[in-house]
Write a protein that holds these residues in place. Sequence first.
Motif, short mmCIF file in Angstrom:
data_model
loop_
_atom_site.label_atom_id
_atom_site.label_comp_id
_atom_site.label_asym_id
_atom_site.label_seq_id
_atom_site.Cartn_x
_atom_site.Cartn_y
_atom_site.Cartn_z
N LYS A 190 -3.78 -29.01 -21.32
CA LYS A 190 -3.70 -27.56 -21.54
C LYS A 190 -4.05 -26.81 -20.25
CE LYS A 190 -5.53 -23.89 -24.53
NZ LYS A 190 -6.48 -23.57 -25.62
N ILE A 191 -5.11 -27.26 -19.59
CA ILE A 191 -5.52 -26.62 -18.34
C ILE A 191 -4.46 -26.81 -17.26
CG2 ILE A 191 -7.26 -26.57 -16.52
CD1 ILE A 191 -8.14 -25.40 -19.25
N ASP A 192 -3.91 -28.02 -17.18
CA ASP A 192 -2.85 -28.29 -16.19
C ASP A 192 -1.64 -27.40 -16.43
OD1 ASP A 192 -4.37 -30.18 -14.91
OD2 ASP A 192 -3.43 -31.90 -15.92
N ASN A 193 -1.38 -27.08 -17.70
CA ASN A 193 -0.27 -26.18 -18.02
C ASN A 193 -0.52 -24.78 -17.46
OD1 ASN A 193 2.27 -25.75 -19.34
ND2 ASN A 193 1.19 -24.62 -20.94
N PHE A 194 -1.76 -24.30 -17.58
CA PHE A 194 -2.10 -22.99 -17.01
C PHE A 194 -2.04 -23.04 -15.48
CE2 PHE A 194 -4.82 -22.44 -21.01
CZ PHE A 194 -3.81 -21.78 -21.67
N LYS A 195 -2.44 -24.18 -14.93
CA LYS A 195 -2.39 -24.35 -13.46
C LYS A 195 -0.95 -24.30 -12.97
CE LYS A 195 -4.09 -27.55 -9.90
NZ LYS A 195 -4.83 -28.80 -9.66
N HIS A 196 -0.02 -24.74 -13.83
CA HIS A 196 1.40 -24.71 -13.47
C HIS A 196 1.98 -23.33 -13.75
CE1 HIS A 196 5.76 -25.51 -13.78
NE2 HIS A 196 5.52 -26.48 -12.93
N SER A 197 1.38 -22.33 -13.13
CA SER A 197 1.87 -20.96 -13.21
C SER A 197 1.72 -20.36 -11.82
CB SER A 197 1.10 -20.16 -14.27
OG SER A 197 -0.29 -20.15 -14.01
N HIS A 198 2.15 -19.13 -11.66
CA HIS A 198 2.20 -18.55 -10.32
C HIS A 198 0.83 -18.07 -9.83
CE1 HIS A 198 4.04 -16.67 -6.82
NE2 HIS A 198 3.31 -15.60 -7.06
N GLY A 199 0.07 -17.49 -10.74
CA GLY A 199 -1.23 -16.94 -10.35
C GLY A 199 -2.08 -16.67 -11.57
#
Length: 209
Positions: free
Chosen positions: A95-104
Amino acid sequence: MGLFNNSNKDLKIFQDAVEARRSIYDLEKEVSISDDEIKSIIEHTVKHVPSAFNSQSTRIVLLLNDNHEKFWDITKEELKKTMEPERDFQPTSDKIDNFKHSHGTVLFFEDQDVIKGLEAQMPAYADNFNVWANQTNGMHQFTLWTEFAIEGIGATIQHYNPLVDEQVAKTFDIPESWKLVAQMPFGNVRGEALEKEFKDVDERFIVKD
């Protein structure tokens, strides 16, 4: 007379924008506008969103590039410390990695020095200033979230505070009086939001005429 020349049309545009604002969890690293345009949107939000007694207590930090990724690395590490040893951490890590895979990521704070100052100036309202500050912060979140939606940028609001507060303050040199309220990862939409269910409006809205 409305604020705009064609009030019905402008109202519909605003209402469409409000509907378009959804919690988007699957985000891209890219965005459809420049970082300078993102900064401009945030500056406009900070300047024009109202606050009780014009306190202007909300503070915003925009994390981009390595700083954005660093925030989610901190979040993962702090969450891992709180997990029971026998519990599978992988779903949380994903879940955290999914948020990390965003622009900012946008961090929303409230300046406690401003709130305490108002409590001292107007003790009769002291119990309300934290409530009003949270309302102001929520308006900043909603406004920015909606403006992002207009630009085709997806976002979601997360609340990993207070677990991450200490490390975030240390890593990003956040003033001691700023209290973290929420975090907003954002990026181009990779996966659409799920169908939204609505409770009957008649159960939530009453008119006395």
